[in-house]
Design an enzyme around this catalytic site. Structure first.
Site, PDB file in Angstrom:
ATOM      1  N   CYS A 108     -18.832 -22.488  54.553  1.00 58.83           N
ATOM      2  CA  CYS A 108     -17.935 -21.112  54.525  1.00 58.83           C
ATOM      3  C   CYS A 108     -18.956 -20.009  55.336  1.00 58.83           C
ATOM      4  O   CYS A 108     -18.238 -19.056  56.184  1.00 58.83           O
ATOM      5  CB  CYS A 108     -17.815 -20.495  53.168  1.00 58.83           C
ATOM      6  SG  CYS A 108     -16.875 -21.596  52.066  1.00 58.83           S
ATOM      7  N   HIS A 242     -16.976 -12.919  53.095  1.00 60.37           N
ATOM      8  CA  HIS A 242     -16.214 -14.212  53.160  1.00 60.37           C
ATOM      9  C   HIS A 242     -15.037 -14.097  51.927  1.00 60.37           C
ATOM     10  O   HIS A 242     -15.490 -14.041  50.830  1.00 60.37           O
ATOM     11  CB  HIS A 242     -17.041 -15.472  53.073  1.00 60.37           C
ATOM     12  CG  HIS A 242     -16.536 -16.896  52.465  1.00 60.37           C
ATOM     13  ND1 HIS A 242     -15.311 -16.962  53.075  1.00 60.37           N
ATOM     14  CD2 HIS A 242     -16.771 -17.450  51.669  1.00 60.37           C
ATOM     15  CE1 HIS A 242     -14.791 -18.304  52.497  1.00 60.37           C
ATOM     16  NE2 HIS A 242     -15.881 -18.637  51.525  1.00 60.37           N
ATOM     17  N   ASN A 272      -9.019 -18.874  50.460  1.00 55.22           N
ATOM     18  CA  ASN A 272     -10.208 -19.044  50.797  1.00 55.22           C
ATOM     19  C   ASN A 272     -10.205 -20.057  52.227  1.00 55.22           C
ATOM     20  O   ASN A 272      -9.854 -21.382  51.882  1.00 55.22           O
ATOM     21  CB  ASN A 272     -11.153 -19.948  49.827  1.00 55.22           C
ATOM     22  CG  ASN A 272     -12.698 -20.113  50.258  1.00 55.22           C
ATOM     23  OD1 ASN A 272     -12.917 -20.052  51.595  1.00 55.22           O
ATOM     24  ND2 ASN A 272     -13.561 -20.316  49.260  1.00 55.22           N
TER      25      ASN A 272
HETATM   26  N1  COA Z   1      -4.610 -22.355  35.971  1.00 57.75           N
HETATM   27  C1  COA Z   1      -4.827 -22.192  34.688  1.00 57.75           C
HETATM   28  N2  COA Z   1      -6.058 -22.261  34.208  1.00 57.75           N
HETATM   29  C2  COA Z   1      -6.873 -22.988  34.537  1.00 57.75           C
HETATM   30  C3  COA Z   1      -6.871 -23.074  36.213  1.00 57.75           C
HETATM   31  C4  COA Z   1      -5.709 -22.718  36.850  1.00 57.75           C
HETATM   32  N3  COA Z   1      -5.600 -22.777  38.003  1.00 57.75           N
HETATM   33  N4  COA Z   1      -8.189 -23.536  36.498  1.00 57.75           N
HETATM   34  C5  COA Z   1      -8.969 -23.660  35.703  1.00 57.75           C
HETATM   35  N5  COA Z   1      -8.241 -23.557  34.146  1.00 57.75           N
HETATM   36  C6  COA Z   1      -8.627 -23.319  32.903  1.00 57.75           C
HETATM   37  C7  COA Z   1      -9.752 -24.343  32.867  1.00 57.75           C
HETATM   38  O1  COA Z   1      -9.498 -25.714  32.588  1.00 57.75           O
HETATM   39  C8  COA Z   1     -10.263 -23.602  31.512  1.00 57.75           C
HETATM   40  O2  COA Z   1      -9.868 -24.124  30.490  1.00 57.75           O
HETATM   41  P1  COA Z   1     -10.531 -24.305  29.050  1.00 57.75           P
HETATM   42  O3  COA Z   1     -11.298 -23.289  28.841  1.00 57.75           O
HETATM   43  O4  COA Z   1      -9.347 -24.914  28.227  1.00 57.75           O
HETATM   44  O5  COA Z   1     -11.510 -25.535  29.435  1.00 57.75           O
HETATM   45  C9  COA Z   1     -10.314 -22.161  31.709  1.00 57.75           C
HETATM   46  O6  COA Z   1      -9.206 -21.966  32.812  1.00 57.75           O
HETATM   47  C10 COA Z   1     -11.555 -21.474  32.294  1.00 57.75           C
HETATM   48  O7  COA Z   1     -11.897 -22.140  33.427  1.00 57.75           O
HETATM   49  P2  COA Z   1     -13.251 -21.682  33.909  1.00 57.75           P
HETATM   50  O8  COA Z   1     -13.645 -22.649  34.941  1.00 57.75           O
HETATM   51  O9  COA Z   1     -14.370 -21.465  32.975  1.00 57.75           O
HETATM   52  O10 COA Z   1     -12.714 -20.343  34.683  1.00 57.75           O
HETATM   53  P3  COA Z   1     -13.329 -19.220  35.313  1.00 57.75           P
HETATM   54  O11 COA Z   1     -13.245 -17.914  34.791  1.00 57.75           O
HETATM   55  O12 COA Z   1     -14.865 -19.468  35.397  1.00 57.75           O
HETATM   56  O13 COA Z   1     -12.530 -19.292  36.835  1.00 57.75           O
HETATM   57  C11 COA Z   1     -12.690 -19.883  38.908  1.00 57.75           C
HETATM   58  C12 COA Z   1     -12.626 -20.395  37.699  1.00 57.75           C
HETATM   59  C13 COA Z   1     -12.945 -21.237  39.866  1.00 57.75           C
HETATM   60  C14 COA Z   1     -11.853 -18.943  39.513  1.00 57.75           C
HETATM   61  C15 COA Z   1     -14.185 -19.230  39.234  1.00 57.75           C
HETATM   62  O14 COA Z   1     -15.453 -19.808  38.425  1.00 57.75           O
HETATM   63  C16 COA Z   1     -14.544 -18.819  40.567  1.00 57.75           C
HETATM   64  O15 COA Z   1     -13.936 -18.001  41.117  1.00 57.75           O
HETATM   65  N6  COA Z   1     -15.787 -19.605  41.016  1.00 57.75           N
HETATM   66  C17 COA Z   1     -16.057 -19.208  42.267  1.00 57.75           C
HETATM   67  C18 COA Z   1     -15.414 -20.341  43.276  1.00 57.75           C
HETATM   68  C19 COA Z   1     -15.289 -19.824  44.567  1.00 57.75           C
HETATM   69  O16 COA Z   1     -14.743 -18.877  45.203  1.00 57.75           O
HETATM   70  N7  COA Z   1     -15.900 -20.992  45.605  1.00 57.75           N
HETATM   71  C20 COA Z   1     -15.927 -20.766  46.830  1.00 57.75           C
HETATM   72  C21 COA Z   1     -17.155 -20.138  47.391  1.00 57.75           C
HETATM   73  S1  COA Z   1     -17.276 -20.589  48.890  1.00 57.75           S
END
Ligand code: COA
Length: 315
Positions: A108, A242, A272
């Site tokens: 990225c 980004h 993204n």
């Molecule tokens: N829809 C519904 N539920 C979802 C889901 C979706 N698209 N994706 C994950 N979940 C669920 C998970 O399975 C989990 O369920 P559980 O509690 O029963 O296990 C719950 O939502 C929470 O998941 P979690 O991964 O802890 O959520 P989070 O609050 O950390 O959000 C991201 C996930 C990916 C949005 C967040 O971690 C994030 O923004 N990270 C940065 C990612 C990024 O931008 N990467 C690129 C950088 S260059």
């Protein structure tokens, strides 16, 4: 160096969160709340090199230059259908470039890594005009059964043309290798001699750890560059972060204490798009006439590696 032209190109197909919830256990409410993303442009019948070439042609036209005026071409890309030649050569042929060209894969922050390479070439007196194209199709990396990753990405290409000038005030690259946070690998062609175990996995990501890295390194990188240049947060006019996730961008904005109007975003409609996200946003703002001469633009990006980078440039 300074920017004299920008361009971008997006796939025609726009996929909404409701479209995703037809085949994934997800919802518009979950995705918008966690990421700020409402829809994204996704490659269907296009080729990523065609998007890259279109963005390059627009940037050249905006700069008032011909392909023959470019001395060096850097293409940032994480994945494409091509192993060799590099995507730079494939886009270069379409655009009519004949200068040296290289590919980089810095995930990225690729646009800022490419700017750092370009700056070094300018300082060495080797070039008059440099083209950077970031062409990305991250939607081909994720498993479309993995709701935690596939909802985050969109495709596209962004480009910028640079010429001589002293507008780049400071630039910083940072690497904290930690290869289990975001990764993907694939099996190569078999040979009669391979005895090691190999496997193929789609994009894997430790979302929360990536989130923390993104917010903390971006705030640190920006503050370091501001201190180095003697500029203050108030001196900066536009923060081009980004476009990974609205909550990441918001975390950086509130951590720096900057008003919303200085933090333009397009994450809601683009998702993204990896290294293409900064130059696409740059081009959209440029075409909206948002930059005036002398404006201070702060770039910051972060991603797989883990890598991060930031730059401060005068428009
Ligand atoms: N829809 C519904 N539920 C979802 C889901 C979706 N698209 N994706 C994950 N979940 C669920 C998970 O399975 C989990 O369920 P559980 O509690 O029963 O296990 C719950 O939502 C929470 O998941 P979690 O991964 O802890 O959520 P989070 O609050 O950390 O959000 C991201 C996930 C990916 C949005 C967040 O971690 C994030 O923004 N990270 C940065 C990612 C990024 O931008 N990467 C690129 C950088 S260059």
């Amino acid at each position: 160096m300074k920017i004299i032209g920008t361009g971008s190109a997006l796939p025609r197909k726009q996929v909404t969160n409701d479209d995703l919830s037809k085949f994934l256990d997800t919802s518009d409410e979950w995705i918008v709340t966690r990421t700020g993303i409402r829809s994204r442009h996704v490659i269907s019948d296009e080729k990523v090199e065609d998007l890259g070439a279109e963005a390059a042609r627009k940037a050249l036209a905006d700069a008032g230059l011909q392909a023959s005026d470019i001395d060096f071409f850097i293409c940032s890309n994480v994945i494409s259908e091509h192993i060799t030649p590099g995507l730079s050569c494939i886009i270069g042929q379409q655009v009519g470039l004949t200068c040296p060209m290289i590919d980089i894969n810095c995930a990225c922050p690729g646009f800022i890594y490419a700017m750092d390479i370009a700056q070094t070439y300018f300082e060495a007196g080797k070039v008059n005009n440099v083209l950077i194209v970031c062409a990305e199709e991250p939607t081909r990396m994720t498993s479309w059964e993995d709701r935690a990753t596939c909802v985050l990405f969109g495709d596209g290409a962004g480009a910028a043309v640079f010429t001589k000038g002293d507008n780049m005030k400071a630039i910083k690259l940072n690497a904290e290798p930690s290869i289990d946070k975001i990764y993907e690998h694939r099996i190569l062609e078999p040979t009669p001699f391979i005895t090691k175990e190999e496997d193929s996995v789609p994009l894997q990501m430790k979302g929360r750890e990536v989130f923390r890295f993104a917010v903390s390194t971006s705030i640190r990188d920006i503050n370091e560059l501001l201190a180095k240049t003697g500029l203050t947060i108030e001196d900066a006019d536009h923060f081009l972060i980004h476009q990974a996730n609205m909550r990441i961008v918001e975390g950086i904005r509130s951590g720096l204490g900057v008003p919303e109007e200085k933090f333009p975003t397009n994450i809601a409609t683009h998702g993204n798009s990896s290294s293409a996200s900064c130059p696409i946003l740059l081009d959209e703002l440029n075409r909206e006439g948002r930059f005036k001469k002398g404006d201070i633009i702060v770039f910051s990006a972060f991603g797989a590696g883990l890598l991060s980078a930031a730059a401060i440039m005068e428009w």
